[in-house]
Design a protein around this motif. Structure first.
Motif, PDB file in Angstrom:
ATOM      1  N   VAL A  51       0.835  -1.203   0.000  1.00 40.91           N
ATOM      2  CA  VAL A  51       0.000   0.000   0.000  1.00 40.91           C
ATOM      3  C   VAL A  51       0.868   1.250   0.000  1.00 40.91           C
ATOM      4  CG1 VAL A  51      -1.573   1.362   1.421  1.00 40.91           C
ATOM      5  CG2 VAL A  51      -2.033  -1.055   1.046  1.00 40.91           C
ATOM      6  N   VAL A  52       1.937   1.217   0.784  1.00 35.82           N
ATOM      7  CA  VAL A  52       2.842   2.367   0.874  1.00 35.82           C
ATOM      8  C   VAL A  52       3.846   2.366  -0.270  1.00 35.82           C
ATOM      9  CG1 VAL A  52       4.577   3.513   2.308  1.00 35.82           C
ATOM     10  CG2 VAL A  52       2.587   2.416   3.381  1.00 35.82           C
ATOM     11  N   LEU A  53       4.395   1.192  -0.567  1.00 38.95           N
ATOM     12  CA  LEU A  53       5.506   1.106  -1.509  1.00 38.95           C
ATOM     13  C   LEU A  53       5.109   1.520  -2.918  1.00 38.95           C
ATOM     14  CD1 LEU A  53       8.457   0.311  -1.917  1.00 38.95           C
ATOM     15  CD2 LEU A  53       7.694  -2.048  -2.321  1.00 38.95           C
ATOM     16  N   GLU A  54       3.957   1.072  -3.393  1.00 35.79           N
ATOM     17  CA  GLU A  54       3.557   1.426  -4.758  1.00 35.79           C
ATOM     18  C   GLU A  54       3.438   2.937  -4.928  1.00 35.79           C
ATOM     19  OE1 GLU A  54      -0.142   1.039  -7.922  1.00 35.79           O
ATOM     20  OE2 GLU A  54      -0.214  -0.089  -6.044  1.00 35.79           O
ATOM     21  N   GLY A  55       2.789   3.586  -3.967  1.00 41.12           N
ATOM     22  CA  GLY A  55       2.642   5.035  -4.055  1.00 41.12           C
ATOM     23  C   GLY A  55       3.970   5.766  -4.017  1.00 41.12           C
ATOM     24  N   GLN A  56       4.872   5.301  -3.170  1.00 42.19           N
ATOM     25  CA  GLN A  56       6.179   5.947  -3.066  1.00 42.19           C
ATOM     26  C   GLN A  56       7.001   5.756  -4.339  1.00 42.19           C
ATOM     27  OE1 GLN A  56       7.297   7.927  -0.503  1.00 42.19           O
ATOM     28  NE2 GLN A  56       5.190   7.737   0.238  1.00 42.19           N
ATOM     29  N   LEU A  57       6.967   4.547  -4.890  1.00 43.84           N
ATOM     30  CA  LEU A  57       7.715   4.297  -6.123  1.00 43.84           C
ATOM     31  C   LEU A  57       7.156   5.119  -7.283  1.00 43.84           C
ATOM     32  CD1 LEU A  57       8.232   0.409  -5.964  1.00 43.84           C
ATOM     33  CD2 LEU A  57       9.940   2.194  -5.559  1.00 43.84           C
ATOM     34  N   CYS A  58       5.834   5.194  -7.368  1.00 44.53           N
ATOM     35  CA  CYS A  58       5.223   5.974  -8.447  1.00 44.53           C
ATOM     36  C   CYS A  58       5.574   7.458  -8.308  1.00 44.53           C
ATOM     37  CB  CYS A  58       3.708   5.775  -8.441  1.00 44.53           C
ATOM     38  SG  CYS A  58       2.857   6.589  -9.815  1.00 44.53           S
ATOM     39  N   SER A  59       5.512   7.977  -7.095  1.00 49.75           N
ATOM     40  CA  SER A  59       5.860   9.387  -6.873  1.00 49.75           C
ATOM     41  C   SER A  59       7.316   9.654  -7.244  1.00 49.75           C
ATOM     42  CB  SER A  59       5.613   9.760  -5.407  1.00 49.75           C
ATOM     43  OG  SER A  59       4.246   9.644  -5.084  1.00 49.75           O
ATOM     44  N   TRP A  60       8.198   8.734  -6.909  1.00 51.15           N
ATOM     45  CA  TRP A  60       9.611   8.866  -7.273  1.00 51.15           C
ATOM     46  C   TRP A  60       9.760   8.931  -8.791  1.00 51.15           C
ATOM     47  CZ3 TRP A  60      14.653   8.947  -5.212  1.00 51.15           C
ATOM     48  CH2 TRP A  60      15.674   8.591  -6.098  1.00 51.15           C
ATOM     49  N   GLN A  61       9.068   8.027  -9.485  1.00 50.03           N
ATOM     50  CA  GLN A  61       9.180   7.990 -10.939  1.00 50.03           C
ATOM     51  C   GLN A  61       8.665   9.285 -11.572  1.00 50.03           C
ATOM     52  OE1 GLN A  61       7.068   4.406 -12.010  1.00 50.03           O
ATOM     53  NE2 GLN A  61       8.819   3.068 -11.599  1.00 50.03           N
ATOM     54  N   VAL A  62       7.540   9.777 -11.088  1.00 48.56           N
ATOM     55  CA  VAL A  62       6.988  11.024 -11.627  1.00 48.56           C
ATOM     56  C   VAL A  62       7.952  12.182 -11.388  1.00 48.56           C
ATOM     57  CG1 VAL A  62       5.128  12.710 -11.395  1.00 48.56           C
ATOM     58  CG2 VAL A  62       4.597  10.258 -11.417  1.00 48.56           C
ATOM     59  N   ALA A  63       8.538  12.221 -10.195  1.00 51.37           N
ATOM     60  CA  ALA A  63       9.481  13.290  -9.869  1.00 51.37           C
ATOM     61  C   ALA A  63      10.735  13.234 -10.730  1.00 51.37           C
ATOM     62  CB  ALA A  63       9.859  13.214  -8.391  1.00 51.37           C
ATOM     63  N   HIS A  64      11.034  12.061 -11.283  1.00 50.98           N
ATOM     64  CA  HIS A  64      12.219  11.899 -12.119  1.00 50.98           C
ATOM     65  C   HIS A  64      11.864  11.762 -13.599  1.00 50.98           C
ATOM     66  CE1 HIS A  64      13.880  11.103  -8.139  1.00 50.98           C
ATOM     67  NE2 HIS A  64      15.080  11.326  -8.646  1.00 50.98           N
ATOM     68  N   GLY A  65      10.713  12.294 -13.981  1.00 54.35           N
ATOM     69  CA  GLY A  65      10.364  12.396 -15.390  1.00 54.35           C
ATOM     70  C   GLY A  65       9.707  11.183 -16.008  1.00 54.35           C
ATOM     71  N   ARG A  66       9.300  10.214 -15.197  1.00 47.16           N
ATOM     72  CA  ARG A  66       8.610   9.032 -15.730  1.00 47.16           C
ATOM     73  C   ARG A  66       7.207   8.988 -15.125  1.00 47.16           C
ATOM     74  NH1 ARG A  66      11.667   4.214 -13.835  1.00 47.16           N
ATOM     75  NH2 ARG A  66      12.814   5.565 -12.414  1.00 47.16           N
ATOM     76  N   ASP A  67       6.233   9.477 -15.853  1.00 47.36           N
ATOM     77  CA  ASP A  67       4.873   9.554 -15.325  1.00 47.36           C
ATOM     78  C   ASP A  67       3.982   8.419 -15.832  1.00 47.36           C
ATOM     79  OD1 ASP A  67       4.663  10.293 -17.960  1.00 47.36           O
ATOM     80  OD2 ASP A  67       3.274  11.958 -17.582  1.00 47.36           O
TER      81      ASP A  67
END
Length: 434
Positions: free
Chosen positions: A413-429
Motif C-alpha cells: 500500500v505504501v511502496l507502490e505510491g512511493q515508487l510511483c511518486s519517485w518515478q513522476v518526480a524523475h520524469g517518468r509519469d
C-alpha cells in the motif's frame, strides 16, 4: 534438490487417476477466484487506489479463516464443507461482478466472502490429502498453480485481447464452484473418508464412561509435548471436569502446542517467500513500466496483468514439479525471493534493466521459487510429521502464506505510491497513465 529418473518413475507408478483429477480440480477451483480478483485489481479500484488495497481485502478474511478453521473444521462433515465453500465462492463473485463500478465497498464485501471460502478451502483440502497420499498433494499443488495460470491468463486475454468487459468476465466465472461439488461427490473416491469416520476421529469428544484414565492422558501428552509442557498439561487436565467440553478444550490446547513445533521448520520459510513475492506483485510490479514503443503493448494497463500471467506460469510449473523435484532446505529459495524483491525495487527506482523482456524472465523466476517452496513445504509436513498429527498440521501451516501476503499488502500500500511518486518526480509519469 533431488531429481532422478528412478524417483520420477516411482512417483508416477500406481497413481489413482480419480484422486489425481479430483484434487487437481479442487486446487484449480479453490484458488481461481483469488487469482482473478488480484488480476482485476486495477480495474476494480482504479489507478488512484493502490492495488494492495484489493490484496488486503482478499487476504485479511483468508488469514483470519486460516487462524481459526484448523481448530474447528473437524466439527463439520466433509461433504457439508464442500457445499458451503461452493456457495460462499459463488455468492462472493456475483457480488463483485454485479456491483456498480463506483460501489467499491460492495466489491470489497464480495471479495471478502470469496476469500473466506478460499482460505477455508485450502485448510480443508490440504488436510484431506492426509487420507489420499502423495498423489493428492501433488495434484492439489499443480491445480493451485493451474488456477494462477488460467485465472490470470484468461483474465488478461478476455479483457485485453478479446475486449470483454470486466463485469462480463467476472460474471462468467461465478459458475465455476459447481465443479468443486461435482468433483467431490462424483469423482473423488470417498471410501478413505468413510473408513476414517468409522474408526472415529481424534477430535471427537468421548462419552464420560469412555474417558481415559490419568496415566493414559500422561502417556499421550508426553508423546506430544516436552517434559515441562506435558506436566503442565496433565496438571490442568486432572483438575478439569470430565466432560465432552473438557476434551474439546484439551484438544485445542494440544493443537496449539503442535502448531508451535511447525513454526520454524515449515511456517517461517513459507511466510518469507510469500511476503517477498507478493510485495513484488502488488507493490512493485505496477511500477515496472517502459516506453510503449519498446514493448509489445499498446497501453500501460497491459503491463500489470501480463506480469501476473507470467508469474502464475512460473507458479504452475513449479507446483506441478513435486513428483520430480524436491528441495530439502526451504530457507534458500526464500532468501533468493527476497533478493528478487530488492532487485525489482531497484529497477523501479533507477531503471537500469533495459528491456521489459528481462523483467518477464525475472518475474517467471519469482513464480518458480514461490511455487517450489509451497509444494515442498507441504511435502515435508507429510513426510516428517507423525501420522496422528498430520491432518491438523497440513491445515495449520496454511496460515503462514496468508500471513506473508498480509504483510506484503501492508507494505505494498505504501511502496507502490512511493515508487510511483519517485518515478513522476524523475520524469517518468507512466504509472499515472494506467
Amino acid at each position: 534438490m533431488h531429481l532422478t529418473r528412478a524417483k520420477a518413475r516411482s512417483a508416477l507408478a500406481g497413481i489413482d487417476l480419480r484422486v489425481a483429477i479430483a484434487f487437481w480440480l479442487f486446487g484449480l477451483i479453490n484458488n481461481i477466484f483469488y487469482v482473478i480478483i488480484l488480476s482485476a485489481a486495477l480495474d476494480l479500484v482504479g489507478p488512484n487506489i493502490p492495488k494492495a488495497t484489493v490484496l488486503l481485502s482478499s487476504i485479511i478474511p483468508g488469514l483470519a479463516t486460516k487462524l481459526i478453521v484448523p481448530y474447528l473444521i473437524h466439527l463439520i462433515p466433509y461433504s457439508a464443507r464442500v457445499v458451503v465453500l461452493a456457495v460462499l465462492s459463488t455468492c462472493g463473485m456475483l457480488i463483485v461482478a454485479l456491483s456498480p463500478a463506483h460501489a467499491v465497498v460492495a466489491k470489497v464485501a464480495g471479495i471478502v466472502l470469496a476469500n473466506i471460502s478460499s482460505g477455508a478451502g485450502e485448510v480443508h483440502f490440504l488436510a484431506l490429502t492426509h487420507f489420499y497420499g502423495t498423489t493428492s498433494l501433488a495434484a492439489w499443488g499443480s491445480g493451485t498453480g493451474g488456477a494462477g495460470l488460467l485465472g490470470a491468463g484468461a483474465y488478461a486475454l478476455a479483457t485485453t485481447t478479446f475486449g470483454f468487459s470486466v463485469r462480463t468476465t467476472l460474471l462468467s466465472s461465478a459458475v465455476i464452484p459447481v465443479g468443486m461439488v461435482l468433483s467431490f461427490f462424483c469423482l473423488l473416491p470417498l471410501d478413505p473418508l468413510k473408513t476414517a469416520g468409522s474408526k472415529g476421529s481424534e477430535y471427537d469428544p468421548l462419552p464420560v464412561d469412555e474417558q481415559p484414565e490419568r496415566h493414559e492422558i500422561e502417556e499421550e501428552a508426553a508423546g506430544l509435548l516436552t517434559r515441562d509442557e506435558s506436566a503442565a498439561a496433565v496438571s490442568t487436565i486432572s483438575t478439569m471436569p470430565r466432560s465432552g467440553a473438557h476434551f474439546l478444550l484439551q484438544d485445542l490446547q494440544t493443537k496449539l502446542h503442535r502448531a508451535k513445533g511447525l513454526l520454524i521448520p515449515y511456517m517461517l520459510p513459507l511466510f518469507l517467500v510469500y511476503a517477498s513475492e507478493y510485495t513484488i506483485n502488488q507493490g512493485v510490479a505496477p511500477t515496472l513500466l517502459f516506453p510503449l514503443a519498446s514493448t509489445p503493448f499498446k497501453q500501460y494497463r497491459a503491463f500489470y496483468p501480463t506480469y501476473g500471467a507470467i508469474y502464475q506460469l512460473g507458479v504452475f510449473i513449479s507446483r506441478s514439479s513435486l513428483p520430480f523435484i524436491r528441495i530439502r532446505t526451504l530457507y534458500v529459495p526464500s532468501v533468493l525471493q527476497l533478493l528478487n524483491l530488492v532487485l525489482l525495487t531497484a529497477q523501479a527506482l533507477f531503471m537500469f534493466i533495459p528491456s521489459v523482456w528481462l523483467i518477464f524472465g525475472i518475474v517467471l523466476w519469482e513464480g518458480l521459487l514461490g511455487g517450489l517452496v509451497y509444494v515442498s513445504t507441504y511435502a515435508a509436513v507429510r513426510e516428517e510429521v507423525e501420522e496422528r498429527d498430520r491432518e491438523f498440521s497440513l491445515g495449520a501451516v496454511t496460515v503462514s502464506d496468508s500471513a506473508g501476503i498480509f504483510v506484503a499488502g501492508l507494505v505494498g500500500v505504501v511502496l507502490e505510491g512511493q515508487l510511483c511518486s519517485w518515478q513522476v518526480a524523475h520524469g517518468r509519469d507512466w504509472c499515472r497513465r494506467l
